[in-house]
Design a protein around this motif. Structure first.
Motif, PDB file in Angstrom:
ATOM      1  N   UNK A   9       0.777  -1.279   0.035  1.00 32.52           N
ATOM      2  CA  UNK A   9       0.028   0.038  -0.077  1.00 32.52           C
ATOM      3  C   UNK A   9       0.974   1.167   0.016  1.00 32.52           C
ATOM      4  N   UNK A  10       0.255   2.242  -0.270  1.00 32.47           N
ATOM      5  CA  UNK A  10       1.165   3.543  -0.100  1.00 32.47           C
ATOM      6  C   UNK A  10       0.704   4.553  -1.310  1.00 32.47           C
ATOM      7  N   UNK A  11       1.064   5.909  -1.181  1.00 30.15           N
ATOM      8  CA  UNK A  11       0.683   6.857  -1.957  1.00 30.15           C
ATOM      9  C   UNK A  11       1.536   7.120  -3.117  1.00 30.15           C
ATOM     10  N   UNK A  12       2.487   6.063  -3.167  1.00 28.92           N
ATOM     11  CA  UNK A  12       3.587   6.297  -4.294  1.00 28.92           C
ATOM     12  C   UNK A  12       2.997   5.600  -5.527  1.00 28.92           C
ATOM     13  N   UNK A  13       2.800   6.442  -6.532  1.00 28.17           N
ATOM     14  CA  UNK A  13       2.353   5.765  -7.778  1.00 28.17           C
ATOM     15  C   UNK A  13       3.354   5.782  -8.911  1.00 28.17           C
ATOM     16  N   UNK A 261      13.642  -0.759   4.479  1.00 27.19           N
ATOM     17  CA  UNK A 261      14.459   0.409   4.866  1.00 27.19           C
ATOM     18  C   UNK A 261      15.882   0.530   4.267  1.00 27.19           C
ATOM     19  N   UNK A 262      16.645  -0.660   4.590  1.00 31.85           N
ATOM     20  CA  UNK A 262      18.109  -0.621   4.101  1.00 31.85           C
ATOM     21  C   UNK A 262      18.009  -0.364   2.514  1.00 31.85           C
ATOM     22  N   UNK A 263      17.197  -1.410   1.928  1.00 27.56           N
ATOM     23  CA  UNK A 263      17.326  -1.402   0.404  1.00 27.56           C
ATOM     24  C   UNK A 263      16.769   0.109  -0.029  1.00 27.56           C
ATOM     25  N   UNK A 272      18.556   8.799  -6.564  1.00 26.97           N
ATOM     26  CA  UNK A 272      18.311  10.349  -6.511  1.00 26.97           C
ATOM     27  C   UNK A 272      16.693  10.306  -6.301  1.00 26.97           C
ATOM     28  N   UNK A 273      16.336   9.329  -5.395  1.00 28.94           N
ATOM     29  CA  UNK A 273      14.752   9.351  -5.002  1.00 28.94           C
ATOM     30  C   UNK A 273      14.445   9.896  -3.540  1.00 28.94           C
ATOM     31  N   UNK A 274      13.303  10.641  -3.511  1.00 31.89           N
ATOM     32  CA  UNK A 274      12.946  10.821  -2.027  1.00 31.89           C
ATOM     33  C   UNK A 274      12.718   9.745  -1.116  1.00 31.89           C
ATOM     34  N   UNK A 275      12.510   9.811   0.007  1.00 33.43           N
ATOM     35  CA  UNK A 275      12.365   8.662   0.881  1.00 33.43           C
ATOM     36  C   UNK A 275      11.222   7.828   0.699  1.00 33.43           C
ATOM     37  N   UNK A 276       9.919   8.261   0.423  1.00 35.63           N
ATOM     38  CA  UNK A 276       8.761   7.981   0.449  1.00 35.63           C
ATOM     39  C   UNK A 276       8.888   6.921  -0.951  1.00 35.63           C
ATOM     40  N   UNK A 278      11.763   5.929  -2.493  1.00 38.19           N
ATOM     41  CA  UNK A 278      12.626   4.882  -2.343  1.00 38.19           C
ATOM     42  C   UNK A 278      11.894   3.617  -1.774  1.00 38.19           C
ATOM     43  N   UNK A 279      11.102   3.875  -0.517  1.00 38.85           N
ATOM     44  CA  UNK A 279      10.601   2.944   0.221  1.00 38.85           C
ATOM     45  C   UNK A 279       9.529   2.053  -0.825  1.00 38.85           C
TER      46      UNK A 279
END
Length: 502
Positions: A9-13, A261-263, A272-276, A278-279
């Motif tokens: 789940x998540x807001x990343x599209x 989180x480590x990946x 060069x991605x944001x934290x969200x 990248x997760x």
């Protein structure tokens, strides 16, 4: 709720494949492949790539000469006017093709000085040629590496701390997962190649000319084919149990937030991605690894079915060629063909005086070929399309009450959204079945609606409500007996948490 493929789940599209290819599609990169002269474009690109130097460049004059040689090798191909079809001179045609390759962004011009002009082979063209070579070349001998690919994949995943975030740095975790995905993808491609080879064997078996050829293909050729390499590797090398263990390791890594989180840290630094973002990408890669490892045993079961189908086809083909299509039907056919040739143009009545053609029946009907296999068709009974009359003594109010009563028990997204609004008043609020005390049947149906529609939004009071289910089973995947259970409306539920995300 415990499936890895359904818990992301998540807001990343992430961007779709079409969105990523939009610059190439709008720039006409694939347009040469859609033209009637696509073979010439591909041959030109392959020739230019082979002649380019270590830096991927070659001079203008050399490039035009190579294109001229390719055009000379295709003298019968009709070119369009924008490709130089109106010119008779090969040099002019080569220059026109040279410009079309630059226009499609297959080549990039590079001017060093006034008298030194070069062209560069673009990186997308090199990747395109690799893909086209893979499509054009059938190399079943590469299937011999299948066992080694799976063996190294299982070995690297089953070693202690293979995906342990405490032992691997972010960049090491990223490279490890990338390497595992590449080998898993190669194993998937090899399994698809095995199925393709079996399909080719089936097609060849359907065209067998004799029973001897059918038996040879069924008992000898099929079991000596390259496709049996992968099959034997799975059956005899004990790789299926090891694959199941490797899949369990990948599944544990997917459920481990520290591993993700480590990946994600390694992906954020490398891409060069944001934290969200990248997760979310880390979740996607680990989920893809789980699906790859799970697909190999599933594909093996499909291949088992294909091999069974081939055996049944071979047996049916052999029976048809020996029992239903033996020597006697061939002899009868040869006799009738010869009689038709000798007595062409005569009627059966005039054959009564011919030697060997004495008819013992006044009416003669001879069937052969498709007519001899025909069967009488069963005529379908006519269907009454008239509307049935409404039943008598129907109580309209009772029917409405029955419909209203049934609608009360229907699970809908709106019902789930109202329950979320009632229990979780704001975004980010959480509640578990340990704190949630459902006593009446209507609230229980609301809770079931929340579980049924957890992956989609629902609207209530002109607002879009979203929520996410966090099952506790994810933490006790290998020990389901340890999962706490909570009583809701006299029923036991495995403990889970509901989180409102919008």
């Amino acid at each position: 709720m415990g499936d890895a493929a359904t818990t992301i789940q998540g807001s990343h599209e992430p961007k779709g494949l079409g969105t990523k290819l939009a610059p190439l599609l709008s720039g006409g990169f694939f347009r040469p492949l859609a033209r009637p002269t696509a073979a010439i474009y591909v041959d030109c690109a392959a020739s230019l790539c082979e002649a380019a130097d270590e830096g991927g460049q070659l001079g203008h004059a050399e490039a035009r000469l190579l294109i001229r040689e390719v055009l000379a090798a295709h003298p019968d191909v009709q070119l369009d006017e924008d490709e130089g079809g109106q010119f008779r001179d090969l040099n002019q045609r080569a220059a026109q093709f040279f410009n079309k390759l630059i226009e499609a962004n297959w080549l990039t011009p590079r001017r060093v000085s006034l008298d030194q002009n070069f062209v560069l082979i673009t990186p997308p063209l090199r990747r395109l040629l690799r893909m086209l070579r893979d499509l054009a070349e059938d190399r079943p001998a590469e299937l011999k590496d299948f066992a080694a690919t799976l063996r190294t994949l299982c070995r690297d995943l089953l070693v202690d701390g293979a995906l342990d975030p405490n032992r691997l740095s972010p960049d090491e975790m990223r490279m490890t997962v990338k390497d595992l995905l590449e080998r898993g993808g190669r194993a998937e491609d090899q399994m698809h190649a095995v199925e393709t080879l079996i399909i080719h064997q089936e097609a060849a078996q359907r065209q067998s000319a004799s029973a001897n050829e059918t038996v040879q293909r069924m008992l000898v050729d099929f079991h000596q084919g390259e496709h049996m390499v992968c099959y034997d590797a799975l059956q005899e090398a004990g790789l299926l149990p090891r694959l199941n263990l490797a899949h369990s390791v990948a599944l544990e890594a997917f459920y481990d937030p520290f591993t993700k989180q480590r990946l994600a840290t390694g992906l954020a630094k490398h891409l060069n991605l944001s934290d969200s973002d990248a997760f979310a990408e880390a979740e996607r890669l680990l989920n893809k690894l789980c699906r790859q490892l799970a697909s190999i045993p599933a594909k093996q079961r499909i291949i088992d079915g294909r091999m069974s189908d081939f055996a049944r086809l071979s047996a049916a083909r052999y029976r048809y060629q020996t029992e239903m299509r033996g020597r006697r039907p061939e002899q009868v056919k040869a006799y009738l063909d010869e009689a038709a040739r000798i007595h062409a143009g005569k009627s059966f009545a005039s054959l009564a005086d011919e030697h060997g053609m004495t008819l013992l029946t006044p009416t003669v009907e001879l069937y052969f070929g498709a007519d001899s296999l025909s069967r009488p068709r069963r005529q379908r009974l006519p269907v009454d399309l008239n509307l049935a009359p409404p039943p008598e003594n129907t109580d309209a109010d009772a029917a409405k009450d029955e419909i209203r009563r049934r609608n009360l028990d229907v699970l809908t997204p709106q019902r789930a959204a109202r329950f979320i609004e009632k229990q979780l008043g704001s975004k980010g609020a959480r509640i578990s079945t340990e704190q949630l005390h459902v006593t009446v049947e209507d609230d229980l149906l609301d809770l079931l609606a929340v579980l049924a529609f957890d992956r989609g939004p629902a609207a209530v009071s002109h607002r879009t409500v979203r929520w996410r289910i966090h099952p506790l089973r994810a933490d006790f995947a290998t020990e389901p007996e340890r999962i706490p259970r909570d009583a809701e409306a006299d029923r036991l539920f495995e403990r889970f948490t509901i989180e409102r995300i919008s």
